[in-house]
Scaffold this motif. Sequence first.
Motif, PDB file in Angstrom:
ATOM      1  N   GLN A  81      -8.500  88.523 140.657  1.00 24.79           N
ATOM      2  CA  GLN A  81      -9.339  88.938 141.781  1.00 24.79           C
ATOM      3  C   GLN A  81      -8.734  90.178 142.415  1.00 24.79           C
ATOM      4  N   SER A  82      -9.570  91.134 142.791  1.00 21.50           N
ATOM      5  CA  SER A  82      -9.080  92.377 143.374  1.00 21.50           C
ATOM      6  C   SER A  82      -9.780  92.654 144.704  1.00 21.50           C
ATOM      7  N   PRO A  83      -8.998  92.675 145.815  1.00 21.80           N
ATOM      8  CA  PRO A  83      -7.567  92.381 145.885  1.00 21.80           C
ATOM      9  C   PRO A  83      -7.322  90.881 145.820  1.00 21.80           C
ATOM     10  N   PRO A  84      -6.102  90.454 145.491  1.00 18.21           N
ATOM     11  CA  PRO A  84      -5.804  89.016 145.546  1.00 18.21           C
ATOM     12  C   PRO A  84      -5.703  88.559 146.997  1.00 18.21           C
ATOM     13  N   ASP A  85      -5.660  87.259 147.181  1.00 22.59           N
ATOM     14  CA  ASP A  85      -5.453  86.684 148.508  1.00 22.59           C
ATOM     15  C   ASP A  85      -3.959  86.714 148.825  1.00 22.59           C
ATOM     16  N   PHE A  86      -3.613  87.142 150.043  1.00 20.92           N
ATOM     17  CA  PHE A  86      -2.215  87.202 150.463  1.00 20.92           C
ATOM     18  C   PHE A  86      -1.952  86.145 151.534  1.00 20.92           C
ATOM     19  N   SER A  87      -0.890  85.364 151.342  1.00 18.67           N
ATOM     20  CA  SER A  87      -0.425  84.429 152.375  1.00 18.67           C
ATOM     21  C   SER A  87       1.045  84.162 152.158  1.00 18.67           C
ATOM     22  N   TRP A  88       1.695  83.597 153.179  1.00 14.53           N
ATOM     23  CA  TRP A  88       3.131  83.314 153.120  1.00 14.53           C
ATOM     24  C   TRP A  88       3.459  82.286 154.203  1.00 14.53           C
ATOM     25  N   PRO A  89       4.606  81.640 154.135  1.00 14.56           N
ATOM     26  CA  PRO A  89       4.956  80.658 155.171  1.00 14.56           C
ATOM     27  C   PRO A  89       5.268  81.343 156.501  1.00 14.56           C
ATOM     28  N   HIS A  90       4.774  80.741 157.567  1.00 15.30           N
ATOM     29  CA  HIS A  90       5.038  81.277 158.903  1.00 15.30           C
ATOM     30  C   HIS A  90       6.505  81.078 159.241  1.00 15.30           C
ATOM     31  N   LEU A  91       7.130  82.132 159.790  1.00 19.56           N
ATOM     32  CA  LEU A  91       8.563  82.053 160.069  1.00 19.56           C
ATOM     33  C   LEU A  91       8.839  81.222 161.310  1.00 19.56           C
ATOM     34  N   SER A  92       8.327  81.645 162.466  1.00 19.64           N
ATOM     35  CA  SER A  92       8.551  80.862 163.677  1.00 19.64           C
ATOM     36  C   SER A  92       7.824  81.515 164.838  1.00 19.64           C
ATOM     37  N   GLY A  93       7.512  80.702 165.835  1.00 20.23           N
ATOM     38  CA  GLY A  93       7.016  81.200 167.109  1.00 20.23           C
ATOM     39  C   GLY A  93       5.802  82.090 166.985  1.00 20.23           C
ATOM     40  N   THR A  94       5.825  83.196 167.745  1.00 19.20           N
ATOM     41  CA  THR A  94       4.686  84.104 167.791  1.00 19.20           C
ATOM     42  C   THR A  94       4.956  85.378 167.014  1.00 19.20           C
ATOM     43  N   VAL A  95       5.869  85.297 166.053  1.00 28.38           N
ATOM     44  CA  VAL A  95       6.216  86.480 165.274  1.00 28.38           C
ATOM     45  C   VAL A  95       4.966  87.068 164.617  1.00 28.38           C
ATOM     46  N   ARG A  96       4.881  88.395 164.587  1.00 27.53           N
ATOM     47  CA  ARG A  96       3.828  89.098 163.885  1.00 27.53           C
ATOM     48  C   ARG A  96       4.430  89.751 162.645  1.00 27.53           C
ATOM     49  N   TYR A  97       3.564  90.125 161.722  1.00 23.93           N
ATOM     50  CA  TYR A  97       4.036  90.546 160.414  1.00 23.93           C
ATOM     51  C   TYR A  97       3.529  91.945 160.068  1.00 23.93           C
ATOM     52  N   GLN A  98       4.327  92.619 159.252  1.00 21.76           N
ATOM     53  CA  GLN A  98       3.931  93.877 158.627  1.00 21.76           C
ATOM     54  C   GLN A  98       3.972  93.654 157.113  1.00 21.76           C
ATOM     55  N   VAL A  99       2.870  93.933 156.458  1.00 16.09           N
ATOM     56  CA  VAL A  99       2.767  93.710 155.016  1.00 16.09           C
ATOM     57  C   VAL A  99       2.687  95.076 154.342  1.00 16.09           C
ATOM     58  N   PRO A 125      -7.065  98.822 141.783  1.00 22.27           N
ATOM     59  CA  PRO A 125      -7.257  99.095 140.360  1.00 22.27           C
ATOM     60  C   PRO A 125      -6.248  98.323 139.515  1.00 22.27           C
ATOM     61  N   PRO A 126      -6.528  98.153 138.230  1.00 25.49           N
ATOM     62  CA  PRO A 126      -5.577  97.469 137.358  1.00 25.49           C
ATOM     63  C   PRO A 126      -4.207  98.144 137.376  1.00 25.49           C
ATOM     64  N   GLY A 127      -3.173  97.320 137.328  1.00 25.08           N
ATOM     65  CA  GLY A 127      -1.830  97.873 137.317  1.00 25.08           C
ATOM     66  C   GLY A 127      -0.816  96.940 137.938  1.00 25.08           C
ATOM     67  N   ASN A 128       0.420  97.406 138.035  1.00 25.88           N
ATOM     68  CA  ASN A 128       1.537  96.656 138.610  1.00 25.88           C
ATOM     69  C   ASN A 128       1.698  97.001 140.081  1.00 25.88           C
ATOM     70  N   TYR A 129       1.841  95.983 140.914  1.00 25.66           N
ATOM     71  CA  TYR A 129       2.013  96.157 142.349  1.00 25.66           C
ATOM     72  C   TYR A 129       3.208  95.316 142.802  1.00 25.66           C
ATOM     73  N   SER A 130       3.712  95.636 143.984  1.00 19.76           N
ATOM     74  CA  SER A 130       4.662  94.744 144.647  1.00 19.76           C
ATOM     75  C   SER A 130       4.328  94.706 146.127  1.00 19.76           C
ATOM     76  N   TRP A 131       4.677  93.587 146.767  1.00 21.61           N
ATOM     77  CA  TRP A 131       4.383  93.463 148.195  1.00 21.61           C
ATOM     78  C   TRP A 131       5.562  92.807 148.901  1.00 21.61           C
ATOM     79  N   GLN A 132       5.695  93.123 150.169  1.00 20.85           N
ATOM     80  CA  GLN A 132       6.829  92.662 150.963  1.00 20.85           C
ATOM     81  C   GLN A 132       6.354  92.429 152.392  1.00 20.85           C
ATOM     82  N   VAL A 133       6.914  91.410 153.034  1.00 20.28           N
ATOM     83  CA  VAL A 133       6.528  91.061 154.394  1.00 20.28           C
ATOM     84  C   VAL A 133       7.711  91.245 155.327  1.00 20.28           C
ATOM     85  N   GLN A 134       7.471  91.957 156.416  1.00 20.35           N
ATOM     86  CA  GLN A 134       8.467  92.124 157.465  1.00 20.35           C
ATOM     87  C   GLN A 134       8.089  91.207 158.621  1.00 20.35           C
ATOM     88  N   ALA A 135       9.022  90.304 159.009  1.00 21.53           N
ATOM     89  CA  ALA A 135       8.805  89.387 160.124  1.00 21.53           C
ATOM     90  C   ALA A 135       9.899  89.632 161.148  1.00 21.53           C
TER      91      ALA A 135
END
Length: 812
Positions: A81-99, A125-135
């Motif tokens: 699926q393009s784009p894929p669905d993004f999710s991750w475990p919540h760290l704590s409290g009211t922290v906001r994220y940068q993806v 588009p088709p290809g290799n990607y990487s993603w990172q989350v800042q909390a």
Amino acid sequence: MVAGKLMPIAIRATALTLLLAAGGCTQQHETESPLAQALALSCVPNQNTDWMVNILLNRQSPLYNPGAATVRPGDCQQVQQSPPDFSWPHLSGTVRYQVTLTYPDSHTKTLSAPQNWINWDEGLPPGNYSWQVQAGTQSSNARRFTVSADAVPFVVPDMASVIDQLLAKPHPRGLPDAATLALMAGQRAGARLASLRTRVNSNLNEPLPPVGTQGQGAQYGDKALWSLMAFVYDRTDTYRDDAKRRVLNLASWDPRGATALDDLESLNIAWVVTLGYDWLGPVLTQADKDQILPNLGTRIGDLNGWVIGANGWPLGSPVVPTPLWLSPRDSHRNTLAGMVAMMSTLLVGDLPAANSWVRNLLPFALNVASPWSGEEGGYANGTAYSMWDVGSQLSAWYALRWATGIDLAQKAWVRNYGKFLAYFVPATARTGNPGTQTTDPGTPIGLFGDGFEEGQLFEERARFDKGHTYFAPSALGCWYASRLTGEDFTRIEYLMSPPNTCNPTPIFPSGTSNSLHLPSIGWMAMHSDLADLTRTSVYFKSSPRPFGAYNHQSADQNAFVINAGGERLAIESGYYGDYDGYNTDHWQWWVKRTKSKNAITFDGGKGQIAFEHQPNPYQLANARYGSITQQQSTADYDIVTGDATDAYAGALTRAVRSLVYLRPGTILVYDNLSSGAARTWEWNIHALNPIAVIDGRSIQITSGAQSLCADVLAGPDRQFMPISAPDYSSWGRSDDPTNGVSAAPSNPNAPAQYHGKFVSAQPSTSAEIIALLRVGCAPTTASATKTDGAWMVQIGNRTVTIDANGVVSVSP
């Protein structure tokens, strides 16, 4: 909604665990492009620990929360699926994220996320990607994924534009255009619409209850839907007036009264009244609207609060859950999230709160169409609940497409769900009558989860799958739907589904594999010939994180099921809704236990742990799993190995099972077991009929014209212990010394089932057991020998080798 299972609200403990894909790239079983294959082969999963790993996997970490949201996409995953669905475990409290997403050309893009998920705002588009989350000050590992060349676009639109579009669209919004509706009417003319008219006509003068009581939501909601659908198709004043009086009656019931004790009943009423408001919109007076809208505002508002963690259920309950996106594997609330979001689209501009429900909840519902699998379309909570949960949302999926243009059929999980049904609940027929689908209790209908034996599933499977196939057609789905019969033509999931675009005589797609491995849930289906309704079918399960024995799943890692010729042979045993129910003594002490499955126990029925197991339920230490460590499929055989050691919660130091399926009807099962203490080992098997003991190493199961023989080729000295099912005590009792209750079904009229086990004669700290199972019981020359730590098993002219590391191979 469906008049299927309205289960009581159970204790809402934190749902269990994560899909991290840390063990390797997701294995695909579809034809992949050379580009996708090359991209995937170059990816090696990151083994470093980050805060996501600590939350989801590290039992020693203070952050550990196995019920947290999964990491999607997982490291080295190939997405459809393009784009894929993004999710991750919540760290704590009211922290906001940068993806931050790194594209194939190395440029980056960063988006903010106020919660632990995000819908990326453009196709990839088709290809290799990487993603990172800042909390806050913490950064996650960079996780890589590959967008395949055949990935289907699904970009969630901006909600402001969706709301503007809805504001400009008059009622009815949740119906197709006139040409599409006419095509649907033509396809459903004759007996189908005649059945609907008969039902409506027989109830036209029925008095309606002024105050709804618990359970009446389904009864009178169904009748209101029948009248609404009759009006949509026939446009008569009679059907219009009956639909209107029924909708107004439902909207007069106290939205926090008896019909709101069960969340699914309240949801059902809200959905029917919402459809009535939309479909009848042009004929409703202001007084009608003034009655309906406040009622919906309260009923839907409470449901929305239950989803987002603002209130418990029923309203006023002291148990208030966390927001669903923090712990999404919740059988009821996940269904509620999608339904509340989608019904709100029909109320935008009329009910002020609906705008915020669409803005805040619809993006999440589109992100997590199902929390019970990865993209491959499976359903770790069991095939029965897959049908009930998908079936309850189908009509809302239709309405969402027609009202907004948002087409869930383009989501990978929704597209692939039909394949899951085709492989794991295929239509079957008995050998003597191969052209007629069987529907009696001896026929296979469900797998690996509560409700696997429910008789009502025969009708529901046909109705729900046809609705799903017409909504998200595929070649395999069209063939599968054409083999199903017995659907109730008058139900909304079938009658209001989009036009059927399948070929009138669909053929089985050429090149379709006879096996299917679903890596994210650890399920494997192996068939002699999927196209043959009299096929032999072998199923295996060893579910990885987060899909262990939680919710409607059982403690059944490394269990197998065998069916053949339309008969259940080696069965999952026990009962659910037909003769028992959820969280009963039978459910707790039999159905949920390893001893009720074709799996390994020890020391008198002791087995794996499940999250809900009494006497100490809902403990984080009870979050336990299996995993599939080897899998290979060819035209002639399948190999699958599962490691269930973790599921035994420390009682065993090794619990590894390999299953080799040699088509068409031979199955080899190899168990490698060990423990720090000496154990009496038990190899369990269950059947619908008495198990014939041939000698200390061989048994035979017979059902109808089919038979299954099991021979132990190697293992410790043993005896087979059959249990006489007509003896009501054969179900055993609880293992709780303070609560010695029977584990039998609550209904004493439950049909007999038969249980037995090969039991080692002497305790030992380790054991290897090799068993050969033969569908049809034809004589077969077989032997097993061990040399230098490796097993060689000769089965006719084939040799199965199990090396000293447990790796299995077959020749020729």
